[in-house]
Design an enzyme around this catalytic site. Structure first.
Site, PDB file in Angstrom:
ATOM      1  N   HIS A 165       0.838  -1.210   0.000  1.00 13.98           N
ATOM      2  CA  HIS A 165       0.000   0.000   0.000  1.00 13.98           C
ATOM      3  C   HIS A 165       0.868   1.253   0.000  1.00 13.98           C
ATOM      4  CE1 HIS A 165      -3.727   2.224   1.437  1.00 13.98           C
ATOM      5  NE2 HIS A 165      -2.756   3.103   1.694  1.00 13.98           N
ATOM      6  N   GLU A 166       1.831   1.312   0.907  1.00 11.79           N
ATOM      7  CA  GLU A 166       2.684   2.503   1.008  1.00 11.79           C
ATOM      8  C   GLU A 166       3.609   2.632  -0.199  1.00 11.79           C
ATOM      9  OE1 GLU A 166       1.789   4.547   3.122  1.00 11.79           O
ATOM     10  OE2 GLU A 166       0.558   3.217   4.351  1.00 11.79           O
ATOM     11  N   HIS A 194       1.868   4.493  -2.850  1.00 12.29           N
ATOM     12  CA  HIS A 194       1.982   5.936  -2.595  1.00 12.29           C
ATOM     13  C   HIS A 194       3.343   6.464  -3.060  1.00 12.29           C
ATOM     14  CE1 HIS A 194      -1.798   6.133  -0.661  1.00 12.29           C
ATOM     15  NE2 HIS A 194      -1.444   5.659   0.523  1.00 12.29           N
TER      16      HIS A 194
END
Length: 233
Positions: free
Chosen positions: A133-134, A137
Protein backbone atom coordinates in the site's frame (compact mmCIF):
# COMPACT_ATOMS: atom_id res chain seq x y z
CA UNK A 1 36.58 14.82 68.89
CA UNK A 2 33.57 15.40 66.72
CA UNK A 3 30.32 14.02 68.01
CA UNK A 4 28.44 14.49 64.74
CA UNK A 5 26.58 11.37 63.70
CA UNK A 6 26.72 10.29 60.07
CA UNK A 7 23.62 11.23 58.12
CA UNK A 8 21.68 8.07 57.32
CA UNK A 9 21.11 7.32 53.65
CA UNK A 10 17.54 8.05 52.56
CA UNK A 11 15.38 4.98 52.39
CA UNK A 12 14.48 3.84 48.91
CA UNK A 13 10.83 4.39 48.09
CA UNK A 14 8.96 1.11 47.80
CA UNK A 15 6.63 1.41 44.82
CA UNK A 16 5.92 -2.30 44.56
CA UNK A 17 7.67 -2.44 41.20
CA UNK A 18 10.93 -4.37 40.77
CA UNK A 19 13.09 -3.53 37.73
CA UNK A 20 14.18 -6.49 35.64
CA UNK A 21 13.17 -8.54 32.63
CA UNK A 22 13.63 -12.14 33.80
CA UNK A 23 10.64 -14.43 34.26
CA UNK A 24 10.72 -14.33 38.08
CA UNK A 25 10.78 -10.52 38.20
CA UNK A 26 7.91 -10.28 35.74
CA UNK A 27 5.81 -12.65 37.86
CA UNK A 28 6.72 -10.76 41.02
CA UNK A 29 5.50 -7.52 39.47
CA UNK A 30 2.28 -9.10 38.21
CA UNK A 31 1.63 -10.55 41.69
CA UNK A 32 2.34 -7.18 43.32
CA UNK A 33 -0.10 -5.51 40.94
CA UNK A 34 -2.82 -8.14 41.49
CA UNK A 35 -2.49 -7.90 45.28
CA UNK A 36 -2.79 -4.12 45.26
CA UNK A 37 0.76 -3.62 46.57
CA UNK A 38 1.86 -1.40 43.70
CA UNK A 39 1.66 2.36 44.14
CA UNK A 40 0.57 4.74 41.40
CA UNK A 41 4.24 5.38 40.62
CA UNK A 42 4.93 1.65 40.58
CA UNK A 43 2.05 1.06 38.15
CA UNK A 44 3.47 3.73 35.84
CA UNK A 45 6.89 2.04 35.98
CA UNK A 46 5.32 -1.37 35.35
CA UNK A 47 3.30 -0.15 32.35
CA UNK A 48 6.33 1.61 30.84
CA UNK A 49 8.46 -1.51 31.23
CA UNK A 50 5.71 -3.62 29.66
CA UNK A 51 5.31 -1.20 26.74
CA UNK A 52 9.09 -1.10 26.17
CA UNK A 53 9.19 -4.90 26.13
CA UNK A 54 6.24 -5.08 23.72
CA UNK A 55 7.81 -2.44 21.48
CA UNK A 56 11.02 -4.44 21.24
CA UNK A 57 9.13 -7.64 20.37
CA UNK A 58 6.80 -5.92 17.91
CA UNK A 59 9.65 -4.17 16.11
CA UNK A 60 11.75 -7.33 15.89
CA UNK A 61 8.87 -9.21 14.28
CA UNK A 62 8.13 -6.28 11.98
CA UNK A 63 11.73 -6.00 10.83
CA UNK A 64 11.96 -9.75 10.20
CA UNK A 65 8.78 -9.73 8.10
CA UNK A 66 9.85 -6.53 6.32
CA UNK A 67 13.14 -8.09 5.23
CA UNK A 68 11.38 -11.26 4.08
CA UNK A 69 8.87 -9.26 2.04
CA UNK A 70 11.58 -7.12 0.45
CA UNK A 71 13.40 -10.28 -0.59
CA UNK A 72 10.60 -12.72 -1.48
CA UNK A 73 7.15 -11.07 -1.83
CA UNK A 74 6.14 -10.91 -5.52
CA UNK A 75 4.08 -7.72 -5.14
CA UNK A 76 6.70 -5.94 -3.02
CA UNK A 77 9.55 -6.92 -5.34
CA UNK A 78 7.54 -5.80 -8.37
CA UNK A 79 6.73 -2.41 -6.81
CA UNK A 80 10.33 -2.02 -5.72
CA UNK A 81 11.52 -2.54 -9.30
CA UNK A 82 9.01 -0.03 -10.68
CA UNK A 83 9.97 2.55 -8.05
CA UNK A 84 13.65 2.04 -8.95
CA UNK A 85 12.83 2.71 -12.59
CA UNK A 86 11.43 6.11 -11.57
CA UNK A 87 14.59 7.01 -9.66
CA UNK A 88 13.43 5.99 -6.20
CA UNK A 89 14.69 3.26 -3.90
CA UNK A 90 12.84 1.33 -1.22
CA UNK A 91 15.04 -0.74 1.10
CA UNK A 92 15.34 -1.79 4.73
CA UNK A 93 16.91 1.52 5.75
CA UNK A 94 13.95 3.64 4.68
CA UNK A 95 11.21 1.19 5.67
CA UNK A 96 11.13 1.69 9.42
CA UNK A 97 9.23 -0.28 12.04
CA UNK A 98 7.84 1.79 14.93
CA UNK A 99 5.02 1.57 17.44
CA UNK A 100 2.30 4.10 16.54
CA UNK A 101 -0.11 5.82 18.96
CA UNK A 102 -2.91 5.84 16.38
CA UNK A 103 -4.89 3.07 14.68
CA UNK A 104 -3.07 3.39 11.36
CA UNK A 105 -0.94 0.54 10.05
CA UNK A 106 1.61 2.60 8.14
CA UNK A 107 2.46 5.79 6.33
CA UNK A 108 4.57 7.26 3.55
CA UNK A 109 6.55 10.50 3.63
CA UNK A 110 8.60 11.47 0.56
CA UNK A 111 11.30 12.92 2.82
CA UNK A 112 11.75 9.93 5.13
CA UNK A 113 10.32 6.87 3.40
CA UNK A 114 7.83 4.34 4.75
CA UNK A 115 6.86 3.70 8.35
CA UNK A 116 5.20 0.44 9.40
CA UNK A 117 3.25 0.52 12.66
CA UNK A 118 4.67 -2.55 14.36
CA UNK A 119 1.97 -2.69 17.03
CA UNK A 120 -0.81 -2.73 14.40
CA UNK A 121 0.70 -5.29 12.00
CA UNK A 122 0.40 -8.72 13.63
CA UNK A 123 1.18 -11.06 10.74
CA UNK A 124 3.56 -11.15 7.79
CA UNK A 125 0.57 -11.06 5.44
CA UNK A 126 -0.73 -7.88 7.03
CA UNK A 127 2.71 -6.31 6.79
CA UNK A 128 2.98 -7.31 3.12
CA UNK A 129 -0.34 -5.58 2.35
CA UNK A 130 0.67 -2.48 4.30
CA UNK A 131 4.09 -2.28 2.67
CA UNK A 132 2.58 -2.71 -0.80
CA UNK A 133 0.00 0.00 0.00
CA UNK A 134 2.68 2.50 1.01
CA UNK A 135 4.81 1.56 -2.00
CA UNK A 136 1.92 2.51 -4.28
CA UNK A 137 1.98 5.94 -2.60
CA UNK A 138 5.73 6.14 -3.22
CA UNK A 139 5.23 5.18 -6.87
CA UNK A 140 2.47 7.77 -7.29
CA UNK A 141 4.64 10.46 -5.70
CA UNK A 142 7.39 9.80 -8.25
CA UNK A 143 5.19 9.11 -11.27
CA UNK A 144 2.38 11.66 -10.88
CA UNK A 145 3.84 14.34 -8.58
CA UNK A 146 1.02 14.08 -6.05
CA UNK A 147 0.11 17.30 -4.21
CA UNK A 148 -0.32 16.13 -0.62
CA UNK A 149 -2.51 19.15 0.18
CA UNK A 150 -4.98 18.44 -2.63
CA UNK A 151 -7.85 16.23 -1.47
CA UNK A 152 -8.59 14.93 -4.95
CA UNK A 153 -4.95 13.87 -5.33
CA UNK A 154 -5.06 12.27 -1.88
CA UNK A 155 -8.28 10.44 -2.74
CA UNK A 156 -6.84 9.11 -6.00
CA UNK A 157 -3.64 7.71 -4.49
CA UNK A 158 -5.62 6.17 -1.59
CA UNK A 159 -8.00 4.51 -4.05
CA UNK A 160 -5.08 3.14 -6.04
CA UNK A 161 -3.20 1.96 -2.93
CA UNK A 162 -6.19 0.06 -1.59
CA UNK A 163 -6.99 -1.34 -5.04
CA UNK A 164 -3.51 -2.56 -5.95
CA UNK A 165 -1.95 -3.62 -2.63
CA UNK A 166 -4.09 -6.73 -2.13
CA UNK A 167 -5.52 -5.45 1.16
CA UNK A 168 -9.07 -5.63 -0.24
CA UNK A 169 -8.99 -9.15 -1.60
CA UNK A 170 -11.99 -11.23 -0.60
CA UNK A 171 -10.21 -13.52 1.87
CA UNK A 172 -8.85 -10.53 3.84
CA UNK A 173 -12.28 -8.89 3.99
CA UNK A 174 -14.10 -12.10 4.91
CA UNK A 175 -11.77 -13.63 7.49
CA UNK A 176 -10.13 -10.54 9.02
CA UNK A 177 -12.73 -7.77 8.85
CA UNK A 178 -15.98 -9.76 8.87
CA UNK A 179 -17.20 -8.26 5.59
CA UNK A 180 -19.22 -11.06 4.02
CA UNK A 181 -20.71 -9.47 0.92
CA UNK A 182 -20.05 -11.52 -2.23
CA UNK A 183 -20.84 -8.97 -4.96
CA UNK A 184 -18.86 -5.78 -5.52
CA UNK A 185 -16.89 -6.60 -2.37
CA UNK A 186 -13.62 -5.27 -3.74
CA UNK A 187 -15.06 -1.92 -4.83
CA UNK A 188 -16.82 -1.38 -1.51
CA UNK A 189 -13.68 -2.21 0.46
CA UNK A 190 -11.55 0.18 -1.61
CA UNK A 191 -14.11 2.98 -1.32
CA UNK A 192 -14.47 2.48 2.45
CA UNK A 193 -10.75 2.36 3.17
CA UNK A 194 -9.90 5.25 0.83
CA UNK A 195 -12.55 7.44 2.47
CA UNK A 196 -11.24 6.63 5.96
CA UNK A 197 -7.67 7.46 4.91
CA UNK A 198 -8.65 10.76 3.29
CA UNK A 199 -10.75 11.70 6.32
CA UNK A 200 -7.65 11.25 8.47
CA UNK A 201 -5.71 13.88 6.53
CA UNK A 202 -5.19 17.05 8.60
CA UNK A 203 -6.66 19.32 5.91
CA UNK A 204 -9.87 17.28 5.48
CA UNK A 205 -12.84 18.67 7.43
CA UNK A 206 -14.81 15.46 7.94
CA UNK A 207 -15.84 12.15 6.42
CA UNK A 208 -18.43 13.89 4.23
CA UNK A 209 -15.73 15.92 2.48
CA UNK A 210 -13.57 12.78 2.24
CA UNK A 211 -16.38 10.78 0.62
CA UNK A 212 -17.03 13.61 -1.84
CA UNK A 213 -13.36 13.67 -2.91
CA UNK A 214 -13.33 9.88 -3.35
CA UNK A 215 -16.53 9.96 -5.43
CA UNK A 216 -15.19 12.72 -7.68
CA UNK A 217 -12.15 10.72 -8.80
CA UNK A 218 -13.47 7.20 -8.35
CA UNK A 219 -13.96 6.01 -11.92
CA UNK A 220 -10.60 7.11 -13.33
CA UNK A 221 -8.50 6.19 -10.29
CA UNK A 222 -10.05 2.78 -9.61
CA UNK A 223 -9.53 1.88 -13.27
CA UNK A 224 -5.89 3.02 -13.26
CA UNK A 225 -3.86 -0.09 -12.37
CA UNK A 226 -0.39 1.26 -13.25
CA UNK A 227 2.22 -0.18 -12.87
CA UNK A 228 0.22 -3.46 -12.87
CA UNK A 229 -1.55 -4.87 -15.91
CA UNK A 230 -4.53 -5.71 -13.73
CA UNK A 231 -5.71 -5.57 -10.13
CA UNK A 232 -3.66 -7.77 -7.76
CA UNK A 233 -6.07 -9.87 -5.68
Amino acid sequence: MSTDKPTPAPESKDTGFTPGDDGWTRWRNVFSLMMGRMSHEGKSQYLKARDDRMEETDCKNCEKWRDQCLSYSPVVRFMREKINQLGGDIHSQNVRCRRCPTLQTGGFDPRFGIQICANAVRTKGALEDTLAHEMVHAYDHLRFKVDRNNLRHAACTEIRASTLSGECRWTREFFTRGQWKLTEQHQECVRRRATLSVAGRPYCRDDVQAAKAVNEVWESCYADTRPFDEIYR
